[in-house]
Design a protein around this motif. Structure first.
Motif, PDB file in Angstrom:
ATOM      1  N   SER A   1      -5.249   4.112   2.423  1.00  0.00           N
ATOM      2  CA  SER A   1      -6.686   3.842   2.499  1.00  0.00           C
ATOM      3  C   SER A   1      -7.335   4.607   3.643  1.00  0.00           C
ATOM      4  CB  SER A   1      -6.932   2.345   2.707  1.00  0.00           C
ATOM      5  OG  SER A   1      -8.314   2.110   2.934  1.00  0.00           O
TER       6      SER A   1
ATOM      7  N   TYR B   1      -5.814  -4.931   0.526  1.00  0.00           N
ATOM      8  CA  TYR B   1      -5.052  -4.209  -0.498  1.00  0.00           C
ATOM      9  C   TYR B   1      -3.827  -5.008  -0.934  1.00  0.00           C
ATOM     10  CZ  TYR B   1      -7.708   0.082   0.393  1.00  0.00           C
ATOM     11  OH  TYR B   1      -8.712   1.019   0.507  1.00  0.00           O
TER      12      TYR B   1
ATOM     13  N   ARG C   1      -2.964   2.365   6.199  1.00  0.00           N
ATOM     14  CA  ARG C   1      -4.395   2.528   6.451  1.00  0.00           C
ATOM     15  C   ARG C   1      -4.606   3.672   7.434  1.00  0.00           C
ATOM     16  NH1 ARG C   1      -8.244  -2.129   9.162  1.00  0.00           N
ATOM     17  NH2 ARG C   1     -10.161  -0.890   9.257  1.00  0.00           N
TER      18      ARG C   1
ATOM     19  N   ALA D   1     -15.446  -0.295  -2.525  1.00  0.00           N
ATOM     20  CA  ALA D   1     -14.021  -0.559  -2.348  1.00  0.00           C
ATOM     21  C   ALA D   1     -13.496  -1.650  -3.272  1.00  0.00           C
ATOM     22  CB  ALA D   1     -13.733  -0.916  -0.891  1.00  0.00           C
TER      23      ALA D   1
END
Length: 287
Positions: free
Chosen positions: A98, A108, A120, A73
């Motif tokens: 995400s 982020y 998310r 990530a």
């Protein structure tokens, strides 16, 4: 039609790609990144989709879906942030989505261009067959419209609901890990049936179809109650259906008594608690 970049061509990335195509998205509007050459070739040949670098995929995308392994990530998000900064001169607004377990929205937001909308999502394994459930949580800069647009994207692989980010660890423990709990119960059911004289193939067919049919009954009951205006916060559909199929002093009552005696409720509670705690421990924050 908005262009979509899927960063990561693993199982969940492929599930989203397949679902988007099934839902009517045009292949020309989709781009996938995949660093493993054989995997990139497979995706390109099977779906006729463009496979590109992170920078190329992000450059023209309205939606950037990050579907990489948690270990990758940080480096991938750095690439995305660099590409997004260069794309800021374009008129296209970019929404970042995400599906990476444990990576917070703040992680982020701290790295992407200021004010970037982030959503998310926690999908689960049945998304691979278009029957998943995805929980969405929006960041500080994501609007209700952004959330609705991302919801529409994930409806292509199942149902969608919205929660706060603080609830995602519990979501992970229930729906993310839930398929494994289900498979374990089916495995135990099959083994017990074999011990009672059934052939394994027959026991497997009986157990799997029973679970599938029972889930269909429950979904129909829940949908019916919601349509009728019942309070979703007081949903007792599972208990009601259990009562329907449990005759007084019958075989089902005898079996349920043994499950309760074995501590099934306490075991499930402990499993959810442990999975939620582990999800919290694995989290990647903005720090």
């Amino acid at each position: 039609m908005a262009r979509i970049a899927i960063i990561g061509g693993g199982s969940m990335g492929e599930a989203l790609l397949a679902g988007l195509l099934r839902s009517g998205r045009q292949v020309k509007d989709l781009t996938v990144t995949e660093r493993v050459p054989d995997r990139a070739r497979y995706l390109s040949e099977k779906y006729a989709v463009r496979v590109a670098s992170v920078a190329e995929a992000v450059e023209t995308a309205s939606f950037v879906i990050v579907a990489v392994k948690p270990a990758d990530a940080e480096s991938v998000i750095a690439e995305i942030a660099e590409a997004a900064a260069q794309a800021e001169s374009n008129s296209v607004e970019q929404v970042f989505v995400s599906v990476v377990a444990g990576v917070t929205i703040g992680f982020y937001e701290a790295r992407l261009p200021a004010g970037s909308p982030v959503v998310r999502v926690m999908p689960n394994a049945p998304a691979l067959v278009g029957a998943g459930v995805s929980a969405l949580a929006k960041g500080r800069f994501a609007t209700a419209d952004h959330l609705a647009e991302v919801s529409a994207l994930f409806e292509c692989v199942g149902s969608v609901l919205t929660v706060s980010e603080s609830q995602l660890d519990a979501v992970t423990a229930v729906s993310g890990s839930g398929p494994a709990y289900f498979f374990l119960f089916v495995e135990a059911l099959v083994d017990a049936a074999v011990a009672n004289g059934l052939h394994r193939s027959v026991a497997t067919d009986l157990a799997v179809q029973t679970m599938a049919g029972s889930a269909a009954m429950l979904l129909e009951r829940i949908e019916g109650e919601r349509t009728a205006g019942a309070d979703p916060g007081l949903d007792t559909s599972p208990a009601r259906l259990r009562a329907v199929v449990t005759s007084p002093a019958g075989t089902t009552a005898a079996g349920l008594r043994e499950l309760e005696r074995g501590g099934i409720r306490a075991a499930v509670q402990s499993a959810i608690d442990a999975a939620k705690t582990r999800s919290e421990q694995l989290g990647i924050t903005s720090e």
